[in-house]
Design a protein around this motif. Structure first.
Motif, PDB file in Angstrom:
ATOM      1  N   ARG A 154       1.081   6.395  -7.032  1.00 57.47           N
ATOM      2  CA  ARG A 154       0.688   6.964  -7.154  1.00 57.47           C
ATOM      3  C   ARG A 154      -0.735   6.534  -8.084  1.00 57.47           C
ATOM      4  NH1 ARG A 154       1.345  12.685  -9.196  1.00 57.47           N
ATOM      5  NH2 ARG A 154      -1.286  12.964  -9.916  1.00 57.47           N
ATOM      6  N   PHE A 155      -0.914   4.848  -7.322  1.00 54.46           N
ATOM      7  CA  PHE A 155      -1.997   4.209  -7.873  1.00 54.46           C
ATOM      8  C   PHE A 155      -3.041   4.906  -6.872  1.00 54.46           C
ATOM      9  CE2 PHE A 155       1.904   2.010 -10.428  1.00 54.46           C
ATOM     10  CZ  PHE A 155       1.575   1.685 -11.762  1.00 54.46           C
ATOM     11  N   ALA A 156      -2.304   5.561  -5.970  1.00 52.80           N
ATOM     12  CA  ALA A 156      -3.327   5.249  -4.307  1.00 52.80           C
ATOM     13  C   ALA A 156      -2.950   6.434  -3.998  1.00 52.80           C
ATOM     14  CB  ALA A 156      -3.699   4.654  -3.765  1.00 52.80           C
ATOM     15  N   MET A 157      -3.955   7.109  -3.737  1.00 55.76           N
ATOM     16  CA  MET A 157      -3.272   8.631  -2.869  1.00 55.76           C
ATOM     17  C   MET A 157      -3.864   8.309  -1.386  1.00 55.76           C
ATOM     18  SD  MET A 157      -2.036  10.743  -4.486  1.00 55.76           S
ATOM     19  CE  MET A 157      -1.891  11.717  -4.045  1.00 55.76           C
ATOM     20  N   PRO A 158      -2.876   8.065   0.088  1.00 52.53           N
ATOM     21  CA  PRO A 158      -3.259   8.015   0.849  1.00 52.53           C
ATOM     22  C   PRO A 158      -4.754   8.814   1.355  1.00 52.53           C
ATOM     23  CG  PRO A 158      -1.622   9.894   0.836  1.00 52.53           C
ATOM     24  CD  PRO A 158      -1.561   9.177  -0.542  1.00 52.53           C
ATOM     25  N   GLU A 159      -5.189   8.402   2.682  1.00 48.96           N
ATOM     26  CA  GLU A 159      -6.723   9.783   3.311  1.00 48.96           C
ATOM     27  C   GLU A 159      -5.964  10.196   4.188  1.00 48.96           C
ATOM     28  OE1 GLU A 159      -9.435   6.682   5.153  1.00 48.96           O
ATOM     29  OE2 GLU A 159      -8.998   5.277   3.199  1.00 48.96           O
ATOM     30  N   SER A 160      -4.518  10.286   4.315  1.00 51.33           N
ATOM     31  CA  SER A 160      -4.422  11.176   5.002  1.00 51.33           C
ATOM     32  C   SER A 160      -2.423  11.882   5.015  1.00 51.33           C
ATOM     33  CB  SER A 160      -4.742  11.311   6.364  1.00 51.33           C
ATOM     34  OG  SER A 160      -4.137  10.321   7.785  1.00 51.33           O
ATOM     35  N   GLY A 161      -1.942  12.270   5.408  1.00 50.40           N
ATOM     36  CA  GLY A 161      -0.702  12.515   5.566  1.00 50.40           C
ATOM     37  C   GLY A 161      -0.530  13.294   4.022  1.00 50.40           C
ATOM     38  N   GLU A 162       1.054  12.840   3.799  1.00 46.97           N
ATOM     39  CA  GLU A 162       1.535  12.633   2.777  1.00 46.97           C
ATOM     40  C   GLU A 162       2.195  12.220   2.833  1.00 46.97           C
ATOM     41  OE1 GLU A 162       3.411  17.240   3.868  1.00 46.97           O
ATOM     42  OE2 GLU A 162       2.895  17.186   1.687  1.00 46.97           O
ATOM     43  N   ILE A 163       2.815  11.720   1.456  1.00 41.15           N
ATOM     44  CA  ILE A 163       3.973  11.302  -0.049  1.00 41.15           C
ATOM     45  C   ILE A 163       4.976  12.475  -0.251  1.00 41.15           C
ATOM     46  CG2 ILE A 163       5.081   9.764  -1.000  1.00 41.15           C
ATOM     47  CD1 ILE A 163       3.169   8.002   1.721  1.00 41.15           C
ATOM     48  N   ILE A 164       6.328  12.707   0.169  1.00 44.14           N
ATOM     49  CA  ILE A 164       7.062  13.118  -0.366  1.00 44.14           C
ATOM     50  C   ILE A 164       8.640  12.769  -0.918  1.00 44.14           C
ATOM     51  CG2 ILE A 164       8.959  15.221   0.393  1.00 44.14           C
ATOM     52  CD1 ILE A 164       6.000  16.327   0.955  1.00 44.14           C
ATOM     53  N   ILE A 165       8.333  12.888  -2.230  1.00 43.25           N
ATOM     54  CA  ILE A 165       9.330  12.522  -2.731  1.00 43.25           C
ATOM     55  C   ILE A 165      10.399  13.465  -3.632  1.00 43.25           C
ATOM     56  CG2 ILE A 165      10.160  11.113  -5.264  1.00 43.25           C
ATOM     57  CD1 ILE A 165       7.368  10.110  -5.103  1.00 43.25           C
ATOM     58  N   GLY A 166      12.466  13.248  -2.721  1.00 44.70           N
ATOM     59  CA  GLY A 166      12.414  14.422  -3.477  1.00 44.70           C
ATOM     60  C   GLY A 166      12.304  16.248  -3.301  1.00 44.70           C
ATOM     61  N   GLY A 167      11.581  16.497  -1.405  1.00 46.31           N
ATOM     62  CA  GLY A 167      11.461  17.633  -0.975  1.00 46.31           C
ATOM     63  C   GLY A 167      10.149  18.356  -1.153  1.00 46.31           C
ATOM     64  N   ARG A 168       9.350  17.307  -2.489  1.00 46.61           N
ATOM     65  CA  ARG A 168       8.082  17.691  -2.833  1.00 46.61           C
ATOM     66  C   ARG A 168       7.214  16.623  -2.517  1.00 46.61           C
ATOM     67  NH1 ARG A 168       9.381  19.053  -9.057  1.00 46.61           N
ATOM     68  NH2 ARG A 168       6.830  18.966  -8.926  1.00 46.61           N
ATOM     69  N   GLY A 169       5.595  16.847  -2.483  1.00 50.03           N
ATOM     70  CA  GLY A 169       4.670  16.261  -2.074  1.00 50.03           C
ATOM     71  C   GLY A 169       4.367  15.426  -3.672  1.00 50.03           C
ATOM     72  N   ALA A 170       3.903  13.996  -3.384  1.00 50.23           N
ATOM     73  CA  ALA A 170       4.157  13.055  -4.936  1.00 50.23           C
ATOM     74  C   ALA A 170       2.663  13.430  -5.699  1.00 50.23           C
ATOM     75  CB  ALA A 170       3.774  11.641  -4.753  1.00 50.23           C
ATOM     76  N   GLU A 171       1.667  13.848  -4.923  1.00 48.62           N
ATOM     77  CA  GLU A 171       1.243  14.630  -5.697  1.00 48.62           C
ATOM     78  C   GLU A 171       0.851  16.320  -7.230  1.00 48.62           C
ATOM     79  OE1 GLU A 171       0.745  17.603  -2.496  1.00 48.62           O
ATOM     80  OE2 GLU A 171       0.903  14.740  -2.865  1.00 48.62           O
ATOM     81  N   GLU A 172       2.599  17.167  -6.121  1.00 50.92           N
ATOM     82  CA  GLU A 172       2.980  17.598  -6.868  1.00 50.92           C
ATOM     83  C   GLU A 172       3.032  17.484  -8.332  1.00 50.92           C
ATOM     84  OE1 GLU A 172       5.032  20.929  -4.741  1.00 50.92           O
ATOM     85  OE2 GLU A 172       4.216  20.204  -2.597  1.00 50.92           O
ATOM     86  N   TYR A 173       3.868  15.958  -9.050  1.00 52.36           N
ATOM     87  CA  TYR A 173       4.478  16.060 -10.327  1.00 52.36           C
ATOM     88  C   TYR A 173       3.654  15.474 -11.072  1.00 52.36           C
ATOM     89  CZ  TYR A 173       8.483  15.000  -7.329  1.00 52.36           C
ATOM     90  OH  TYR A 173      10.019  15.505  -6.225  1.00 52.36           O
ATOM     91  N   ASP A 174       3.329  15.446 -12.234  1.00 50.82           N
ATOM     92  CA  ASP A 174       3.368  15.308 -12.694  1.00 50.82           C
ATOM     93  C   ASP A 174       2.731  13.623 -13.443  1.00 50.82           C
ATOM     94  OD1 ASP A 174       2.110  15.555 -16.057  1.00 50.82           O
ATOM     95  OD2 ASP A 174       3.660  13.933 -16.428  1.00 50.82           O
ATOM     96  N   THR A 209       0.969  -0.673   0.188  1.00 48.70           N
ATOM     97  CA  THR A 209      -0.095  -0.007  -0.009  1.00 48.70           C
ATOM     98  C   THR A 209       0.697   1.279  -0.089  1.00 48.70           C
ATOM     99  OG1 THR A 209      -1.855  -1.318   1.422  1.00 48.70           O
ATOM    100  CG2 THR A 209      -2.036   0.954   1.664  1.00 48.70           C
ATOM    101  N   LEU A 210       1.636   1.152   0.778  1.00 47.00           N
ATOM    102  CA  LEU A 210       2.760   2.409   1.267  1.00 47.00           C
ATOM    103  C   LEU A 210       3.271   3.136  -0.545  1.00 47.00           C
ATOM    104  CD1 LEU A 210       4.615   4.692   2.304  1.00 47.00           C
ATOM    105  CD2 LEU A 210       6.376   2.474   3.041  1.00 47.00           C
ATOM    106  N   LEU A 211       3.720   1.899  -1.846  1.00 46.65           N
ATOM    107  CA  LEU A 211       4.784   1.569  -2.567  1.00 46.65           C
ATOM    108  C   LEU A 211       3.432   2.002  -3.327  1.00 46.65           C
ATOM    109  CD1 LEU A 211       5.955  -1.210  -2.867  1.00 46.65           C
ATOM    110  CD2 LEU A 211       7.364   0.391  -2.367  1.00 46.65           C
TER     111      LEU A 211
END
Length: 184
Positions: free
Chosen positions: A24-44, A17-19
């Motif tokens: 971004r095959f799924a999005m967490p209900e709370s919290g955020e995933i940071i990749i390279g200092g940015r939220g995963a949802e910020e990436y195209d 689930t974490l992977l």
């Protein structure tokens, strides 16, 4: 240089689930995933997934050629790269040279064991040049000696990438590589 990051836990504890959040095959209900200092949802989304190479826990093979299966698992359309990745993933049971890429996998590869299918999928994943490599419990069907050899090959290829290895067993070997790769 850093280390490969291993996520080890029992069945059903949320490793996969974490992977799915990272890819971004799924999005967490709370919290955020940071990749390279940015939220995963910020990436195209397309850009994010293009920079992640993923080997699933239950690999899917298709009734196509070995080459086509490797392409579907992320490998570039380059015979030399494919054959090298097959060697690194210890796929000598199916391929050792370019001509072997023409082999047809009948019945979606059902004539291969779970470990053999996993190694084919891992070969496709490590053939892809990516900034992040994710191996989702894909080596549990291989013996520990083969797992160690594959992880050694991964450590050589990942010098400039981040690597996440999910496993149920604690035998996952720690390998050296850079863990500060960023998707930009």
């Amino acid at each position: 240089h850093g280390e490969i990051t291993a996520i080890v836990g029992t069945t059903g504890c949320g490793k996969s689930t974490l992977l799915s959040y990272i890819t971004r095959f799924a999005m967490p209900e709370s919290g955020e995933i940071i990749i390279g200092g940015r939220g995963a949802e910020e990436y195209d989304l397309e850009h994010l997934r293009k920079n992640i190479s993923f080997a699933q826990s239950k690999p899917v093979l298709f009734s196509k050629t070995l080459r086509e299966n490797l392409l579907l698992h992320g490998a570039p359309d380059n015979a030399d790269v494919m054959v090298q990745a097959l060697k690194e993933a210890r796929c000598d049971f199916i391929a050792t040279q370019k001509e072997d890429l023409k082999k047809f996998l009948i019945n979606k590869g059902e004539n291969y064991s779970g470990g053999q299918k996993s190694r084919i999928a891992v070969a496709g994943a490590i053939a892809k040049k990516a900034k992040v490599y994710v191996f989702d419990d894909c080596l549990t069907a291989v013996d520990t000696e083969t797992e160690a050899a594959i992880m050694q090959a991964v450590s050589q290829k990942c010098k400039d990438a981040a690597v996440l290895v999910v496993s149920q067993r604690i035998s996952v070997k720690s390998c050296r590589c850079s863990n500060d790769a960023v998707i930009s």
